[in-house]
Design a protein around this motif. Structure first.
Motif, short mmCIF file in Angstrom:
data_model
loop_
_atom_site.label_atom_id
_atom_site.label_comp_id
_atom_site.label_asym_id
_atom_site.label_seq_id
_atom_site.Cartn_x
_atom_site.Cartn_y
_atom_site.Cartn_z
N THR A 197 0.85 -1.12 0.03
CA THR A 197 0.09 0.15 0.11
C THR A 197 0.89 1.01 0.02
O THR A 197 1.81 1.45 0.79
CB THR A 197 -1.09 -0.02 1.35
OG1 THR A 197 -1.83 -1.15 1.23
CG2 THR A 197 -1.82 1.19 1.25
N ALA A 198 0.52 2.04 -1.00
CA ALA A 198 1.36 3.47 -1.13
C ALA A 198 0.32 4.44 -1.05
O ALA A 198 -0.53 4.58 -2.14
CB ALA A 198 2.29 3.38 -2.27
N SER A 199 0.49 5.42 -0.08
CA SER A 199 -0.78 6.37 0.19
C SER A 199 -0.10 7.53 0.76
O SER A 199 0.85 7.82 1.48
CB SER A 199 -1.71 6.11 0.98
OG SER A 199 -1.27 5.87 2.39
N ARG A 200 -0.53 8.93 0.06
CA ARG A 200 -0.02 10.25 0.46
C ARG A 200 1.59 10.15 0.42
O ARG A 200 2.12 10.70 1.17
CB ARG A 200 -0.46 10.63 1.84
CG ARG A 200 -2.04 10.79 2.02
CD ARG A 200 -2.66 11.47 3.13
NE ARG A 200 -1.91 12.86 3.15
CZ ARG A 200 -1.51 13.26 4.28
NH1 ARG A 200 -0.95 12.68 5.17
NH2 ARG A 200 -1.17 14.51 4.06
N THR A 201 2.10 9.92 -0.75
CA THR A 201 3.45 9.90 -0.98
C THR A 201 4.22 10.18 -2.32
O THR A 201 4.86 9.43 -2.81
CB THR A 201 3.89 8.32 -0.42
OG1 THR A 201 5.22 8.05 -0.58
CG2 THR A 201 3.37 7.17 -1.61
N GLY A 202 3.66 11.29 -2.82
CA GLY A 202 3.97 11.77 -4.21
C GLY A 202 3.64 10.66 -5.21
O GLY A 202 2.31 10.61 -5.22
N ASP A 203 4.51 10.22 -5.78
CA ASP A 203 4.33 9.23 -6.68
C ASP A 203 4.34 7.65 -6.17
O ASP A 203 5.50 7.60 -5.44
CB ASP A 203 4.96 9.07 -7.97
CG ASP A 203 4.98 10.51 -8.62
OD1 ASP A 203 4.01 11.15 -8.47
OD2 ASP A 203 5.93 10.91 -9.28
N GLY A 204 3.41 6.78 -6.21
CA GLY A 204 3.46 5.63 -5.52
C GLY A 204 4.59 4.77 -6.14
O GLY A 204 5.17 4.22 -5.18
N SER A 221 -3.00 5.04 -3.45
CA SER A 221 -4.38 5.80 -3.01
C SER A 221 -3.52 7.37 -2.51
O SER A 221 -3.06 7.32 -1.50
CB SER A 221 -5.21 5.15 -1.86
OG SER A 221 -6.26 6.08 -1.62
N GLY A 222 -4.43 8.25 -2.95
CA GLY A 222 -4.14 9.65 -2.25
C GLY A 222 -2.74 10.32 -2.85
O GLY A 222 -2.29 11.29 -2.04
N ASN A 223 -2.19 9.82 -3.95
CA ASN A 223 -0.85 10.21 -4.25
C ASN A 223 -1.12 11.21 -5.54
O ASN A 223 -2.08 11.49 -6.01
CB ASN A 223 -0.06 8.95 -4.87
CG ASN A 223 0.05 7.83 -3.81
OD1 ASN A 223 0.62 8.14 -2.94
ND2 ASN A 223 -0.32 6.70 -4.07
N SER A 224 -0.02 11.92 -5.75
CA SER A 224 0.04 12.62 -7.00
C SER A 224 -0.12 11.70 -8.14
O SER A 224 -0.91 12.09 -8.98
CB SER A 224 1.48 13.24 -7.28
OG SER A 224 1.72 14.19 -5.98
N ILE A 225 0.57 10.80 -8.32
CA ILE A 225 0.27 9.83 -9.50
C ILE A 225 0.39 8.33 -8.86
O ILE A 225 1.20 8.15 -7.76
CB ILE A 225 1.17 9.85 -10.54
CG1 ILE A 225 1.32 11.25 -11.05
CG2 ILE A 225 1.05 8.72 -11.66
CD1 ILE A 225 2.35 11.43 -12.21
N GLY A 226 -0.52 7.38 -9.25
CA GLY A 226 -0.56 6.04 -8.64
C GLY A 226 0.82 5.22 -9.12
O GLY A 226 1.57 5.19 -8.48
N VAL A 227 0.92 5.07 -10.40
CA VAL A 227 2.16 4.54 -10.87
C VAL A 227 2.35 5.32 -12.28
O VAL A 227 1.43 5.63 -13.17
CB VAL A 227 2.03 2.73 -11.19
CG1 VAL A 227 1.44 2.19 -9.93
CG2 VAL A 227 0.72 2.82 -12.32
N SER A 246 -6.80 4.64 -6.71
CA SER A 246 -8.04 5.35 -6.17
C SER A 246 -7.37 6.85 -5.61
O SER A 246 -6.50 6.88 -4.78
CB SER A 246 -8.91 4.78 -5.18
OG SER A 246 -8.30 4.42 -4.03
N ASP A 247 -8.38 7.76 -5.74
CA ASP A 247 -8.28 8.97 -5.22
C ASP A 247 -6.84 9.86 -5.35
O ASP A 247 -6.36 10.53 -4.51
CB ASP A 247 -8.35 9.03 -3.53
CG ASP A 247 -9.88 8.54 -3.48
OD1 ASP A 247 -10.90 9.39 -3.76
OD2 ASP A 247 -10.20 7.44 -2.91
N ASN A 248 -6.13 9.57 -6.56
CA ASN A 248 -5.05 10.08 -6.96
C ASN A 248 -5.20 11.21 -7.75
O ASN A 248 -6.46 11.18 -8.43
CB ASN A 248 -3.92 9.18 -7.69
CG ASN A 248 -3.66 8.01 -6.87
OD1 ASN A 248 -3.01 7.86 -5.90
ND2 ASN A 248 -4.32 6.78 -7.27
#
Length: 306
Positions: A197-204, A221-227, A246-248
């Protein structure tokens, strides 16, 4: 009798000289404790205080274990080793203003990090910075509170990164990111993410030239870009399966002509932009779900399943 006694003393002295372990010998398994001391030999009954203190007393391909909860300090790794904080308690690295773990090992060295929390305290640099080595395995690790990358993977030769059952969160800053893969000029990278899980961390997850990633059962979730692939001079690819974005701001993005993202059984929901293509390709196997985004976007092609 006097001759026999002298002979026995001579044999005893030889035994002490040749049979005893050298004072500076390294152990295959060492231990750290929140109440340890780095002046100790890092044994089970006389543990060290920090990972840095234990690593110099641990043999290559050996293992450092924790006895009890504690903060065991940032560490630089220059050989094959396992650091395992397992045992039902919290084993952490507090890395304010520094990198949590630096890996600068040999070309055949495998480094394993397990059951550890790596905390940047809101101002740390990178959680894990990989410069050299063969393989880095990150398992059941939480990385949070850094201003740059959670995992900065920059191998100078062919390198392998495996991240499993781990959480990356709250790495915030202008250059912050989750898993950042940028091989050196003579390097390449193979990456596996499973249950991450990568969340609120710039680009996942961001891949640059000469890198490939396989991602399964993961959430961005919640990133600038997911991947994202950012590949202009050499191929880079992400195979994304059974995952959620989601929610990126952007769920999936390709930038540069050499990048490809393949999607299978993946949900892309509630992003500002679901799929963004600025060069390269996003390939769907026709079994994905793209809905609820401000702009859904679309794959560049769809291929049939076999």
């Amino acid at each position: 009798m006097k001759y026999i006694s002298l002979l026995m003393l001579s044999f005893t002295a030889c035994g002490l000289l040749f049979g005893a372990a050298p004072a500076g010998a390294q152990a295959t398994r060492t231990w750290v404790s929140g109440v340890g001391d780095d002046a100790n030999p890092c044994s089970r009954t006389a543990p060290c205080k920090t990972f840095a203190g234990a690593i110099s007393k641990t043999a290559a391909k050996g293992e450092i274990n924790t006895i009890d909860p504690g903060g065991f300090g940032a560490v630089t790794i220059t050989k094959a080793i396992t650091i395992d904080g397992g045992g039902g308690h919290t084993a952490s690295i507090l890395a304010s203003l520094v990198n949590g773990v630096i890996v600068n090992a040999g070309p055949n060295d495998i480094v394993q990090l397990r059951n550890i929390d790596i905390n940047g305290a809101g101002n740390g640099l990178n959680g894990i910075r990989f410069l050299a080595g063969n393989t880095l395995i990150v398992e059941n690790v939480k990385i949070y509170g850094f201003t740059q990358k959670a995992i900065d993977f920059e191998p100078n030769t062919a390198g392998r990164l495996i991240v499993a059952n781990s959480t990356i969160s709250n790495n915030l800053g202008a250059t912050a990111g989750g898993v950042f893969v940028q091989p050196g000029a003579a390097g390449s990278a193979l990456v596996d993410l499973v249950n991450v899980t990568a969340s609120r961390t710039g680009d996942g997850l961001r891949l640059l030239d000469r890198s490939r990633a396989s991602v399964q059962n993961s959430v961005f979730s919640g990133n600038s870009i997911g991947v994202v692939t950012q590949c202009s001079t050499a191929v880079c690819e992400i195979d994304l399966e059974r995952s959620i974005l989601s929610d990126n701001q952007i769920g999936v993005r390709t930038a540069g002509a050499q990048g490809t993202v393949r999607l299978s059984e993946t949900g892309i929901y509630n992003n500002t932009t679901g799929i963004s293509v600025a060069g390269g390709a996003v390939v769907s196997f026709g079994n994905n779900r793209i809905a609820g985004n401000t702009t859904n976007g679309a794959p560049t092609s769809t291929v049939s399943q076999q």
